[in-house]
Design a protein around this motif. Structure first.
Motif, PDB file in Angstrom:
ATOM      1  N   ILE A 181      -1.278 -32.075  -5.095  1.00  0.00           N
ATOM      2  CA  ILE A 181      -1.924 -33.089  -4.157  1.00  0.00           C
ATOM      3  C   ILE A 181      -2.758 -32.059  -3.137  1.00  0.00           C
ATOM      4  O   ILE A 181      -3.871 -32.495  -2.903  1.00  0.00           O
ATOM      5  CB  ILE A 181      -0.775 -33.491  -3.012  1.00  0.00           C
ATOM      6  CG1 ILE A 181       0.213 -34.532  -3.934  1.00  0.00           C
ATOM      7  CG2 ILE A 181      -1.356 -34.161  -1.969  1.00  0.00           C
ATOM      8  CD1 ILE A 181       1.173 -35.117  -3.232  1.00  0.00           C
ATOM      9  N   LEU A 182      -2.437 -30.687  -2.816  1.00  0.00           N
ATOM     10  CA  LEU A 182      -3.569 -29.842  -2.271  1.00  0.00           C
ATOM     11  C   LEU A 182      -4.738 -29.810  -3.008  1.00  0.00           C
ATOM     12  O   LEU A 182      -5.928 -29.671  -2.462  1.00  0.00           O
ATOM     13  CB  LEU A 182      -2.852 -28.620  -1.936  1.00  0.00           C
ATOM     14  CG  LEU A 182      -1.889 -28.647  -0.699  1.00  0.00           C
ATOM     15  CD1 LEU A 182      -1.210 -27.003  -0.644  1.00  0.00           C
ATOM     16  CD2 LEU A 182      -2.538 -28.875   0.642  1.00  0.00           C
ATOM     17  N   GLU A 222       0.000 -42.175   1.771  1.00  0.00           N
ATOM     18  CA  GLU A 222       1.172 -41.462   1.535  1.00  0.00           C
ATOM     19  C   GLU A 222       0.948 -39.807   1.503  1.00  0.00           C
ATOM     20  O   GLU A 222       1.534 -39.024   1.965  1.00  0.00           O
ATOM     21  CB  GLU A 222       2.035 -42.000   0.463  1.00  0.00           C
ATOM     22  CG  GLU A 222       2.397 -43.427   0.617  1.00  0.00           C
ATOM     23  CD  GLU A 222       3.191 -43.856  -0.599  1.00  0.00           C
ATOM     24  OE1 GLU A 222       3.333 -43.211  -1.682  1.00  0.00           O
ATOM     25  OE2 GLU A 222       3.600 -45.033  -0.439  1.00  0.00           O
ATOM     26  N   ALA A 223      -0.201 -39.672   0.572  1.00  0.00           N
ATOM     27  CA  ALA A 223      -0.632 -38.085   0.370  1.00  0.00           C
ATOM     28  C   ALA A 223      -0.905 -37.521   1.552  1.00  0.00           C
ATOM     29  O   ALA A 223      -0.791 -36.367   1.698  1.00  0.00           O
ATOM     30  CB  ALA A 223      -1.643 -38.137  -0.641  1.00  0.00           C
ATOM     31  N   LYS A 224      -1.595 -38.436   2.501  1.00  0.00           N
ATOM     32  CA  LYS A 224      -2.137 -37.606   3.579  1.00  0.00           C
ATOM     33  C   LYS A 224      -0.853 -37.353   4.737  1.00  0.00           C
ATOM     34  O   LYS A 224      -1.114 -36.352   5.501  1.00  0.00           O
ATOM     35  CB  LYS A 224      -3.063 -38.445   4.484  1.00  0.00           C
ATOM     36  CG  LYS A 224      -3.774 -38.003   5.597  1.00  0.00           C
ATOM     37  CD  LYS A 224      -5.028 -38.766   6.159  1.00  0.00           C
ATOM     38  CE  LYS A 224      -4.568 -40.329   6.571  1.00  0.00           C
ATOM     39  NZ  LYS A 224      -5.674 -41.307   7.223  1.00  0.00           N
ATOM     40  N   LYS A 225       0.191 -38.229   4.494  1.00  0.00           N
ATOM     41  CA  LYS A 225       1.217 -38.114   5.292  1.00  0.00           C
ATOM     42  C   LYS A 225       1.933 -36.609   5.086  1.00  0.00           C
ATOM     43  O   LYS A 225       2.359 -36.058   5.951  1.00  0.00           O
ATOM     44  CB  LYS A 225       2.252 -39.283   5.235  1.00  0.00           C
ATOM     45  CG  LYS A 225       1.922 -40.541   6.149  1.00  0.00           C
ATOM     46  CD  LYS A 225       2.843 -41.637   5.825  1.00  0.00           C
ATOM     47  CE  LYS A 225       4.297 -41.242   6.422  1.00  0.00           C
ATOM     48  NZ  LYS A 225       5.126 -42.604   5.971  1.00  0.00           N
ATOM     49  N   PHE A 281      -9.784 -42.059  -3.870  1.00  0.00           N
ATOM     50  CA  PHE A 281      -8.533 -41.236  -3.961  1.00  0.00           C
ATOM     51  C   PHE A 281      -7.221 -42.037  -4.302  1.00  0.00           C
ATOM     52  O   PHE A 281      -6.465 -41.751  -5.242  1.00  0.00           O
ATOM     53  CB  PHE A 281      -8.427 -40.409  -2.577  1.00  0.00           C
ATOM     54  CG  PHE A 281      -7.500 -39.403  -2.653  1.00  0.00           C
ATOM     55  CD1 PHE A 281      -7.894 -38.258  -3.225  1.00  0.00           C
ATOM     56  CD2 PHE A 281      -6.208 -39.489  -2.527  1.00  0.00           C
ATOM     57  CE1 PHE A 281      -7.264 -37.127  -3.481  1.00  0.00           C
ATOM     58  CE2 PHE A 281      -5.413 -38.326  -2.530  1.00  0.00           C
ATOM     59  CZ  PHE A 281      -5.838 -37.018  -3.050  1.00  0.00           C
ATOM     60  N   THR A 282      -7.103 -43.201  -3.764  1.00  0.00           N
ATOM     61  CA  THR A 282      -5.851 -44.095  -3.933  1.00  0.00           C
ATOM     62  C   THR A 282      -5.880 -44.397  -5.422  1.00  0.00           C
ATOM     63  O   THR A 282      -4.998 -44.559  -6.107  1.00  0.00           O
ATOM     64  CB  THR A 282      -5.966 -45.256  -3.054  1.00  0.00           C
ATOM     65  OG1 THR A 282      -5.851 -44.698  -1.831  1.00  0.00           O
ATOM     66  CG2 THR A 282      -4.644 -46.166  -3.483  1.00  0.00           C
ATOM     67  N   MET A 283      -6.861 -45.096  -5.791  1.00  0.00           N
ATOM     68  CA  MET A 283      -7.336 -45.415  -7.342  1.00  0.00           C
ATOM     69  C   MET A 283      -7.273 -44.289  -8.324  1.00  0.00           C
ATOM     70  O   MET A 283      -6.344 -44.616  -9.372  1.00  0.00           O
ATOM     71  CB  MET A 283      -8.907 -45.827  -7.480  1.00  0.00           C
ATOM     72  CG  MET A 283      -9.033 -47.122  -6.621  1.00  0.00           C
ATOM     73  SD  MET A 283     -10.674 -47.899  -6.827  1.00  0.00           S
ATOM     74  CE  MET A 283     -10.923 -48.318  -8.434  1.00  0.00           C
ATOM     75  N   PRO A 343       2.480 -39.344  -5.079  1.00  0.00           N
ATOM     76  CA  PRO A 343       2.425 -40.307  -4.221  1.00  0.00           C
ATOM     77  C   PRO A 343       1.618 -41.611  -4.788  1.00  0.00           C
ATOM     78  O   PRO A 343       0.734 -41.296  -5.708  1.00  0.00           O
ATOM     79  CB  PRO A 343       1.943 -39.844  -2.741  1.00  0.00           C
ATOM     80  CG  PRO A 343       1.004 -38.742  -3.234  1.00  0.00           C
ATOM     81  CD  PRO A 343       1.803 -38.108  -4.358  1.00  0.00           C
ATOM     82  N   SER A 344       1.635 -42.810  -4.331  1.00  0.00           N
ATOM     83  CA  SER A 344       0.951 -44.116  -4.872  1.00  0.00           C
ATOM     84  C   SER A 344      -0.317 -44.309  -3.973  1.00  0.00           C
ATOM     85  O   SER A 344      -0.914 -44.982  -4.517  1.00  0.00           O
ATOM     86  CB  SER A 344       1.910 -45.053  -4.811  1.00  0.00           C
ATOM     87  OG  SER A 344       2.329 -45.615  -3.533  1.00  0.00           O
TER      88      SER A 344
END
Length: 613
Positions: free
Chosen positions: A192-193, A232-235, A209-211, A227-228
């Motif tokens: 993710i990073l 969620e990735a930012k959290k 990014f979500t797509m 993450p979907s």
């Protein structure tokens, strides 16, 4: 490895042998496609060449002075046997093999974020599921399935809350979690990073990014931990710390809702609301229940946690002392520490300069258009800090810059930039007195101090930051009132002369009238004002911040008509008739307009007159 050959003459056999040994070492440790970075005095580790070219450069140009730790050529910062890497699991175990195949360094990153060494943190109780039994035998560089241990846990001061302990445990779990079953190259958080890094470099939107995450999740084997969505990735990334604060600002740049004024609803200067109101809002109950949107937001990145984070990394912490321990002091100007300003500052403030870990900062700011098009007039002002303690090949790299704040557009702050700088100035005052910090390179607590020594900007931004107008008759901040300016009546602008004042008293140019402005220059150079002189000039002065309330250029026709009626009614009937008594003179004989029609049209005349004003 012996490095004494670096300071020897380039035609010495010892120097040539040292160059060849260095190239052999670099080829084994850091070569990419048969090339290595060239550390000569002209390339500065910015260009890669084959070994033959690097050898030629080093013999011809010389080796880069001050580059004593070959970090760009595979040399580690480890200098003692106690800092040698060691695995934290028993030899032959499955976890040890998986750990060695994925060296992403995230365990060290988590240690830097949370500082697990502390007397207030019961590490064995909290992390008994993730910390191996032989943790005390390893140092901060040792890898343990994504977690790096640290020696002497109680040496480091840390004030950990239960929430931070839970955050740390969850992040360590994510570091150990495979991206998908059988993945050896990436863990969940390292992947993710990496995606976030690519997003920043290429300007991806949150939607794209979500797509991408959804596509990758469908493509990877079943059981992937991705993450979907971007949210969620930012959290997940947010848990690593070093976030920013959102501070509300008056839309006219009059004040910052910060500190004592944090809970105010209206500006003290112009009375503008803190919130934006839609045209359809009438203040009803539905509007009150709706979430309020700030009129203007300053994104501020606190400085003190970022400076502490620098010293939490053992590699960077040792480089922060380079200006005192690693710099060659031969009188040649290679770094700001070789300049007179740095040396004079050290002589005046001995308490500050006695510790080489005290941070010297530079501040840079200017406006730019983030939309990459000149058809849109928009100016965003980032404020960036540069730590000059680092060696010259690191302090000016983008990765070493510290983003302090992002001042929003659509117009530049101008002289009101002082309103935005308030949080930064408050932190700089606190850092001047010192804050508690931990030096991971020496494993000691110390009082960290910092000082802002320079600003880097163009001349218009110089006026905003310094408060001295760089336009007009006395535009030079160094000369002040002694600025030699002349008004060009045909060009309608000032020109600045008197540059011969800086020449030697007997210089021939001082007496050449025809080649310059027709005068003999006998004046001496003006003396730049000192800080106490500037403070004396500012005594008793007051400045009202803000750009004023933005009045609408067009008024509603009903309001204008109402104002016009009021103005005309105050004139009275007698004056109305007197104004239009001679109407026939300018109407002309060819018109059948009567006096009644003209007087009856008084409202329209008044409306047009007031609207024009």
């Amino acid at each position: 490895m012996d490095k004494s050959w670096i300071s020897k003459p380039r035609n010495d056999n010892a120097y040539i042998d040292g160059v060849r040994n260095f190239i052999k070492f670099a080829m084994e440790k850091s070569s990419i496609n048969g090339k290595i970075l060239c550390p000569c005095r002209k390339c500065y580790n910015n260009s890669s060449f084959v070994p033959e070219v690097v050898e030629e450069h080093l013999v011809w140009n010389g080796f880069l002075l001050g580059y004593n730790v070959w970090v760009f050529h595979g040399e580690s910062f480890v200098t003692s046997p106690s800092e040698i890497e060691c695995p934290s699991f028993a030899p032959g175990s499955t976890n040890a093999q998986e750990s060695s195949s994925r060296q992403d360094g995230l365990g060290g990153l988590l240690q830097d974020v949370f500082g697990i060494m502390g007397t207030n943190l019961n590490t064995e109780q909290v992390m008994n599921e993730t910390i191996p039994n032989n943790l005390e035998e390893c140092n901060d560089e040792a890898s343990a399935s994504g977690f790096l241990g640290e020696q002497n846990l109680n040496e480091r001061s840390m004030h950990s809350s239960p929430s931070e302990t839970i955050r740390y445990k969850n992040l360590v779990k994510d570091c150990d979690q495979e991206l998908y079953p059988g993945c050896k190259n990436y863990s969940k958080i390292s992947f993710i990073l990496r995606l976030f890094h690519l997003k920043c470099l290429n300007g991806w939107s949150g939607k794209s990014f979500t797509m991408l995450l959804q596509l990758l999740k469908d493509s990877f084997p079943k059981g992937t931990s991705l993450p979907s969505s971007y949210y969620e990735a930012k959290k997940l990334i947010k848990e690593l710390g070093l976030g920013y604060e959102k501070l509300h600002i008056c839309p006219n740049d009059c004040m910052l809702y910060w500190g004592e004024t944090m809970n105010q609803e209206y500006c003290n200067v112009c009375g503008s609301s803190r919130w934006t109101m839609n045209k359809d809002d009438d203040g009803g109950s539905d509007d009150l229940r709706r979430k309020k949107k700030p009129a203007k937001i300053l994104r501020y990145f606190p400085l003190i946690p970022r400076l502490k984070r620098i010293y939490m990394s053992s590699k960077i912490a040792s480089l922060m002392r380079w200006h005192d321990e690693g710099r060659i002091k031969d009188g040649i100007l290679r770094h700001p520490a070789d300049g007179l300003a740095w040396k004079s500052f050290d002589d005046h403030y001995l308490d500050f300069s006695s510790d080489p870990r005290s941070v010297r900062l530079g501040l840079a700011s200017d406006g730019f258009n983030p939309f990459r098009t000149m058809s849109t007039t928009y100016s965003t002002w980032p404020v960036i800090l540069i730590p000059y303690n680092l060696p010259p090949w690191l302090c000016m790299k983008q990765s070493s810059f510290i983003l302090s704040m992002v001042i929003p557009g659509e117009k530049g702050p101008g002289n009101d930039i002082d309103i935005y700088l308030q949080p930064l100035i408050a932190e700089l005052k606190q850092l001047w007195n010192g804050v508690d910090a931990f030096d991971a390179s020496t494993k000691q607590n110390f009082i960290m101090k910092a000082a802002l020594m320079w600003t880097i900007n163009d001349f218009p931004a110089y006026a905003n930051l310094s408060g001295w107008s760089t336009k007009g008759r006395v535009a030079c901040p160094c000369c002040g009132v002694s600025t030699d300016s002349r008004w060009l009546k045909h060009s309608k602008k000032f020109c600045y002369m008197g540059h011969r004042r800086w020449l030697e008293p007997n210089h021939s140019f001082r007496y050449q009238q025809n080649q310059f402005d027709g005068t003999i220059e006998l004046r001496s150079a003006p003396i730049s004002p000192f800080g106490i002189d500037v403070l004396r000039q500012l005594e008793g002065t007051s400045y009202k911040y803000g750009k004023g309330s933005k009045s609408s250029k067009k008024r509603m026709r009903e309001e204008v008509a109402s104002s016009a009626n009021q103005v005309v009614d105050e004139v009275g009937t007698t004056n109305q008739v007197r104004v239009f008594e001679d109407a026939d003179e300018f109407i002309g004989d060819g018109h059948d307009t009567t006096r009644k029609d003209i007087i009856g049209g008084k409202n329209n005349v008044a409306i047009n007159f007031i609207t024009t004003i």
